[in-house]
Every structure is written in structure tokens, then in C-alpha cells.
Design a protein around this motif. Structure first.
Motif, PDB file in Angstrom:
ATOM      1  N   LEU A 119       0.834  -1.177   0.077  1.00  0.00           N
ATOM      2  CA  LEU A 119      -0.091   0.012  -0.052  1.00  0.00           C
ATOM      3  C   LEU A 119       0.867   1.256  -0.059  1.00  0.00           C
ATOM      4  CD1 LEU A 119      -2.802   1.304   0.237  1.00  0.00           C
ATOM      5  CD2 LEU A 119      -2.496   1.199   2.856  1.00  0.00           C
ATOM      6  N   ARG A 120       0.893   2.091  -0.871  1.00  0.00           N
ATOM      7  CA  ARG A 120       1.423   3.488  -1.091  1.00  0.00           C
ATOM      8  C   ARG A 120       0.671   4.642  -0.397  1.00  0.00           C
ATOM      9  NH1 ARG A 120       3.095   4.293  -7.104  1.00  0.00           N
ATOM     10  NH2 ARG A 120       4.395   6.017  -5.969  1.00  0.00           N
ATOM     11  N   MET A 121       1.183   5.247   0.584  1.00  0.00           N
ATOM     12  CA  MET A 121       0.517   6.241   0.934  1.00  0.00           C
ATOM     13  C   MET A 121       1.607   7.469   1.555  1.00  0.00           C
ATOM     14  SD  MET A 121      -3.011   5.063   3.140  1.00  0.00           S
ATOM     15  CE  MET A 121      -1.878   4.612   4.711  1.00  0.00           C
ATOM     16  N   ALA A 183      -4.017   6.566  -0.566  1.00  0.00           N
ATOM     17  CA  ALA A 183      -3.721   5.637  -1.717  1.00  0.00           C
ATOM     18  C   ALA A 183      -3.749   6.092  -3.013  1.00  0.00           C
ATOM     19  CB  ALA A 183      -4.015   4.302  -1.686  1.00  0.00           C
ATOM     20  N   ASP A 187      -0.949   7.787  -5.731  1.00  0.00           N
ATOM     21  CA  ASP A 187      -0.876   7.355  -7.070  1.00  0.00           C
ATOM     22  C   ASP A 187      -0.722   8.492  -7.845  1.00  0.00           C
ATOM     23  OD1 ASP A 187      -0.722   4.671  -6.261  1.00  0.00           O
ATOM     24  OD2 ASP A 187      -2.801   4.272  -6.742  1.00  0.00           O
TER      25      ASP A 187
END
Length: 199
Positions: A119-121, A183, A187
Motif C-alpha cells: 500500500l502506497r500512501m 492511496a 498514485d
């Protein structure tokens, strides 16, 4: 050993829930928490072994939970005292809370270190999520203490499994909007460059 994604899901579920499920089934049969601790210890050992054989690794949190089951289950059997198995969720959740809240206090992101690959945050969102989970684990520890000290072993066993798991799932669902919002933002902010290959 090649394992399909579907099989991996079942294996991870077994690693996560094998020990508490084994304890609950044994307790419902015997109505004795000390005797049921044999199933907890055996279930934890088998779950960890299966997870390692299938994936050659075990995620940190299931590993810690499995080792705690072996330790507290073993102490319950050695001393014939069910209080050890009852305080296991308290100690485990306090440990998780200290790890996460300590990370927030020292401006670190322990949750990002554990889940950042999936998970990218932004870091600020990770800090918020870490704080919330830290507070959740702290509340779970307090709630476990309240239940086992005021209720029967039968009530506590149902609270332990599946009660705590249901609470954890419901709490995680309440965090979905935060994760989805940030997230998506991460992105959008990320450059249009494919990530480097991983081994």
C-alpha cells in the motif's frame, strides 16, 4: 514449492487463526481452558510450520502471535493456571500498541515498514493510520482485561475467538476510507515511472 495465490490465502488464514480456532474447539469439547491449551500450543506449532514450509517465511505479526501462543499456552500447562492464557491477548495487544505508538512518538512509521510494499500512501497518512491502530490495540488489551476479570471462562473464550477477530475486522473496515483516499492521492502524485523489479 510453488503455491497458488488461492492456496496462499488459505495458508495465511491457517497461520493467523489456526491456534485460536484450535483452542476454541478444544475448549468447547472439554470446557477446561488448561486442557484446551494443549490444542493452542499444538495448533500454533503446526500453523507456523505449515506457513514456513509453504512460503519459506512467516510475516512478523503472525510469527509474534504464534510464538506468544506457544509461550503462554506452555505456561498455562506447566502451572495449570488458566490466567496465563487469558492474559495472552492483553500482553500481545499491549506489545503491538507500544510498538506502533512508540513509532509515532519517535516520528517513525512502523506500519509503513510492515505494509509499505502492498500500500502506497504519504507519510502523514501512515502516521494517522499507525496512531489509530495503536489506539485500537490498546483498547483491545483493556477490553480483554475487563472481560476475563469479570466474566466466566466460557464468555471469555467466545470473546477471545471469534470476538476479537470480528472487532479487528470491523475496525479495519472503518479505516478503508482513509487508505483509499490517500492511496489514490499517492498514485496521482507519483511520477509515471514503473517501479523497479523486485526479487
Amino acid at each position: 514449492m510453488t503455491v497458488s495465490p488461492k492456496a496462499k490465502g488459505w495458508i495465511r488464514a491457517a497461520v493467523d487463526y489456526g491456534a485460536p480456532l484450535s483452542f476454541m474447539v478444544a475448549f468447547l469439547i472439554t470446557r477446561d481452558a488448561v486442557t484446551a491449551s494443549w490444542a493452542l500450543v499444538g495448533g500454533a506449532g503446526v500453523a507456523l510450520l505449515v506457513g514456513y514450509v509453504a512460503e519459506r517465511r512467516i510475516a512478523p505479526m503472525p510469527l509474534i502471535a504464534g510464538v506468544a501462543a506457544l509461550i503462554f499456552g506452555g505456561m498455562t500447562l506447566i502451572f495449570h493456571d488458566e490466567r496465563f492464557i487469558k492474559i495472552k491477548p492483553t500482553v500481545l495487544n499491549l506489545g503491538f500498541a507500544a510498538f506502533l505508538l512508540g513509532g509515532v512518538a519517535t516520528r517513525r512509521n512502523p506500519l509503513k515498514a510492515l505494509l509499505g510494499e502492498t500500500l502506497r500512501m504519504p507519510d502523514e497518512a501512515w502516521r494517522t493510520l499507525t496512531l489509530r491502530y495503536g489506539i485500537f490495540f490498546l483498547c483491545a488489551a483493556v477490553l480483554n482485561e475487563a472481560v476475563w476479570r469479570t466474566q466466566s471462562t466460557y464468555v471469555w473464550a467466545w470473546f477471545r475467538f471469534p470476538g476479537l477477530q470480528i472487532l479487528a475486522i470491523l475496525f479495519s473496515l472503518t479505516q478503508a476510507p482513509l487508505m483509499m483516499k490517500h492511496a489514490k492521492a499517492a498514485d496521482e502524485e507519483a511520477p509515471a515511472i514503473p517501479p523497479p523489479p523486485t526479487e
